[in-house]
Design a protein around this motif. Sequence first.
Motif, mmCIF file in Angstrom:
data_model
loop_
_atom_site.group_PDB
_atom_site.id
_atom_site.type_symbol
_atom_site.label_atom_id
_atom_site.label_comp_id
_atom_site.label_asym_id
_atom_site.label_seq_id
_atom_site.Cartn_x
_atom_site.Cartn_y
_atom_site.Cartn_z
ATOM 1 N N LYS A 1 4.244 -4.990 6.233
ATOM 2 C CA LYS A 1 2.651 -4.020 6.677
ATOM 3 C C LYS A 1 1.093 -5.280 7.109
ATOM 4 O O LYS A 1 0.152 -5.562 6.069
ATOM 5 C CB LYS A 1 2.731 -3.637 5.474
ATOM 6 C CG LYS A 1 3.020 -2.583 5.158
ATOM 7 C CD LYS A 1 3.016 -1.499 5.864
ATOM 8 C CE LYS A 1 1.888 -0.140 5.813
ATOM 9 N NZ LYS A 1 1.229 0.728 6.318
ATOM 10 N N PRO A 2 1.646 -6.089 8.181
ATOM 11 C CA PRO A 2 -0.068 -7.274 8.408
ATOM 12 C C PRO A 2 -0.868 -6.625 8.842
ATOM 13 O O PRO A 2 -2.150 -7.356 7.959
ATOM 14 C CB PRO A 2 1.014 -7.421 9.546
ATOM 15 C CG PRO A 2 1.722 -6.960 10.421
ATOM 16 C CD PRO A 2 2.493 -6.246 9.272
ATOM 17 N N MET B 1 4.776 -10.184 -1.240
ATOM 18 C CA MET B 1 3.536 -10.321 -0.498
ATOM 19 C C MET B 1 4.296 -11.019 1.196
ATOM 20 O O MET B 1 3.518 -10.235 2.059
ATOM 21 C CB MET B 1 2.584 -12.058 -1.661
ATOM 22 C CG MET B 1 2.127 -11.425 -2.402
ATOM 23 S SD MET B 1 0.848 -10.273 -2.761
ATOM 24 C CE MET B 1 -0.496 -11.576 -2.268
ATOM 25 N N LYS B 2 5.230 -12.138 0.499
ATOM 26 C CA LYS B 2 6.028 -12.316 2.027
ATOM 27 C C LYS B 2 6.291 -10.630 2.860
ATOM 28 O O LYS B 2 6.588 -10.597 4.037
ATOM 29 C CB LYS B 2 7.290 -13.132 1.809
ATOM 30 C CG LYS B 2 6.294 -14.042 1.591
ATOM 31 C CD LYS B 2 8.257 -15.459 1.385
ATOM 32 C CE LYS B 2 7.595 -16.823 1.401
ATOM 33 N NZ LYS B 2 6.864 -17.226 2.125
ATOM 34 N N ASP C 1 -6.359 5.748 -0.018
ATOM 35 C CA ASP C 1 -5.918 4.714 1.728
ATOM 36 C C ASP C 1 -4.578 4.061 1.583
ATOM 37 O O ASP C 1 -4.449 2.971 0.885
ATOM 38 C CB ASP C 1 -6.891 3.804 2.182
ATOM 39 C CG ASP C 1 -6.764 3.342 3.260
ATOM 40 O OD1 ASP C 1 -6.322 3.807 3.310
ATOM 41 O OD2 ASP C 1 -7.703 3.117 4.352
ATOM 42 N N SER C 2 -3.986 4.820 1.894
ATOM 43 C CA SER C 2 -2.502 3.960 2.074
ATOM 44 C C SER C 2 -2.465 2.803 2.170
ATOM 45 O O SER C 2 -1.396 2.503 3.073
ATOM 46 C CB SER C 2 -1.499 5.283 3.161
ATOM 47 O OG SER C 2 -1.597 5.598 4.501
ATOM 48 N N ASN C 3 -3.409 2.368 3.364
ATOM 49 C CA ASN C 3 -3.136 0.994 4.126
ATOM 50 C C ASN C 3 -4.146 0.281 3.136
ATOM 51 O O ASN C 3 -4.205 -1.349 4.116
ATOM 52 C CB ASN C 3 -4.104 0.900 5.921
ATOM 53 C CG ASN C 3 -3.065 0.388 6.824
ATOM 54 O OD1 ASN C 3 -1.963 0.529 6.710
ATOM 55 N ND2 ASN C 3 -4.520 -0.449 7.675
ATOM 56 N N GLU C 4 -4.177 0.327 2.418
ATOM 57 C CA GLU C 4 -4.448 -0.492 1.016
ATOM 58 C C GLU C 4 -3.848 -0.244 0.164
ATOM 59 O O GLU C 4 -2.896 -0.229 -0.334
ATOM 60 C CB GLU C 4 -6.357 0.065 -0.030
ATOM 61 C CG GLU C 4 -7.159 0.234 1.572
ATOM 62 C CD GLU C 4 -8.624 0.126 0.416
ATOM 63 O OE1 GLU C 4 -9.553 0.447 1.392
ATOM 64 O OE2 GLU C 4 -8.513 0.985 -0.939
ATOM 65 N N PHE C 5 -3.476 -1.375 0.443
ATOM 66 C CA PHE C 5 -2.319 -2.506 -1.099
ATOM 67 C C PHE C 5 -2.914 -2.985 -2.269
ATOM 68 O O PHE C 5 -4.233 -3.818 -2.382
ATOM 69 C CB PHE C 5 -1.504 -3.015 -0.517
ATOM 70 C CG PHE C 5 -1.101 -2.915 0.272
ATOM 71 C CD1 PHE C 5 0.115 -1.607 0.254
ATOM 72 C CD2 PHE C 5 0.570 -3.622 0.942
ATOM 73 C CE1 PHE C 5 0.601 -0.901 1.413
ATOM 74 C CE2 PHE C 5 1.451 -2.966 1.279
ATOM 75 C CZ PHE C 5 2.003 -1.320 1.943
ATOM 76 N N ALA C 6 -2.761 -2.028 -3.441
ATOM 77 C CA ALA C 6 -3.738 -2.471 -5.088
ATOM 78 C C ALA C 6 -2.518 -2.934 -5.668
ATOM 79 O O ALA C 6 -1.855 -2.163 -6.015
ATOM 80 C CB ALA C 6 -4.277 -1.793 -5.572
#
Length: 590
Positions: free
Chosen positions: A266-267, A259-260, A426-431
């Motif tokens: 990737k803010p 997460m850090k 979407d590569s800008n979404e993190f699951a």
Amino acid sequence: MKLKRTHLLNELRKSNSGDEVILNGFVNRRRDHGGLIFIDLRDKYGITQIVFDPEVEEKAHAIAEDVRSEWVIGVKGKVRNRPDGMVNVKMETGEIEVLVSEIEVLSKAQTTPFEIDSDDNVSEELRLKYRYLDIRREKMKNNIQLRHDMIKFIRDYMCEKGFTEVETPILIKGTPEGSREYIVPSRLYNGNFYVLPQSPQQLKQLLMVAGMDKYFQIARCFRDEDQRGDRQPEFTQLDMEMSFVDEADVMNVNQELLMKLIEEFKPEAKLLFDEPKVMTYHEAMNKYGSDKPDLRFGYEIEDVTDIFENSEFEAFASHARSERGVVKALKLAGKASEFSRKDIDELTEVAKIYKAKGLAFVKMQDGDMKSPILKFMSNGEINLLKERLDISEGDLVFFTADEFEVACESLGQVRLEVARRFELLDSNEFALCWVTNFPMFEKGNDGSLAAMHHPFTSPNLDELNLLDEAPLMVNSRAYDLVMNGNEIGGGSIRIHDQELQAKVFELLGISKEDAELRFGHMLEAFSYGVPPHGGIAWGLDRIVMLFAEEPNIREVIAFPKDSKAKDLMLGAPSKVDQTTIDESGIKVVE
């Protein structure tokens, strides 16, 4: 070299106007404007425009007329503000330029096999052959820098958490753990070999025996495997091990670090969950057809096995009635009209790659269900399917029937292919998620038991009674960290009890003699007292790849092998001279 730089090429601003400076770098681009010559000078840090004016310094201008792309030069000159309307807002130094009074050609360059300052597609083969040129390009340079920054961040975090970095050896004893090892002949001990480590697994456990408590390493690992986009014969892990811990302790440290990293690098990414979801292996396979599920989109798989247990549709019923057989369904709500028979045939081929015998389907169109398989089903079965899956107008449903792993995985791959077709990834979404409770064992091709992770993984302690009567039903204390359908880390709580370790070796078909030969150093070390311990290893190449939004790990490794495990730049692997072969005590068989 008489002109040694005073500034980097990203540093100069309007506040430097009038300063005399010396710059060094590569010629990124040269433009001759019929008298004035403009050069964009590039180094690792940025680009600065320099200007040659024959009325200011004729000799320097004359030399600049011969200068070409990728020459390495040094220049001395004065910083000045760019004229109104000529400011380049895309460059850090875009408000200024340097009027050159002196130039030194440090190195000439022949025409490069591809343009360095262009984003035009270049074949990967050419890029890997000339990797030192490829790294000059902005994209590759940024990837390498991102990798450095992320590893430094990880090191700092681990040190703050009380971990000690320990370098483990590269030349070790061969102790096969599932993958083929690279072997290294010993010149001093003919007929004996070292191997390159697949991982520091045993060594980090021995560090726990040694009382190091919290270990980590940015570790180089080697596996002689068939290659694919996210694998390399040599790769880098974030490796760690901790004493006196359970699963939650290891998972908490790792998800906090991840997460850090996202917050730092990737803010702009959208986190779909506040913290990683947790699901068991069976939940992941049942719902998503994968032990590394991509949770950025829906389309969950449903189990309909019970509907066909007494069916006359033998293709489904034979699996529904078998011990490990299942029937699985994937509903695509409202998508029936978007799939032609050709599209369905293509998805069927995807399922067959993963050992499915086929891919059945039904469509709900114009108020009726339509499918070649409906004639084999009873009205009761059809109605149960409608109710269970909530099938309505415009829906399309795919089915697989097979053993659990085959049915789930093949339909899971269909699910992913559907997501790609509808651009749901979407590569800008993190699951993020944890997958836990993996099976302890799996069946090999010859029917024997094999460790799903490795033989040092602990079984669930409340399932020890199943080890003798039903070992395939035993789950392990293993856990994988998954991001966007990619396993980025995997680990487990280890066996620290000698008797339990011996039992696991026995189930794996490793005799006492073989265990002593392969793992005697571990067994002896454990006899001197060992704390309960567990750990994890991250695939650093893979996680940097995801953060850089690249399609494969070769794009974030400075000098990777190609998809066939060859080094096109150095020409490796290569033959060695006969003297070296003889000294090594080996014989090459053609």
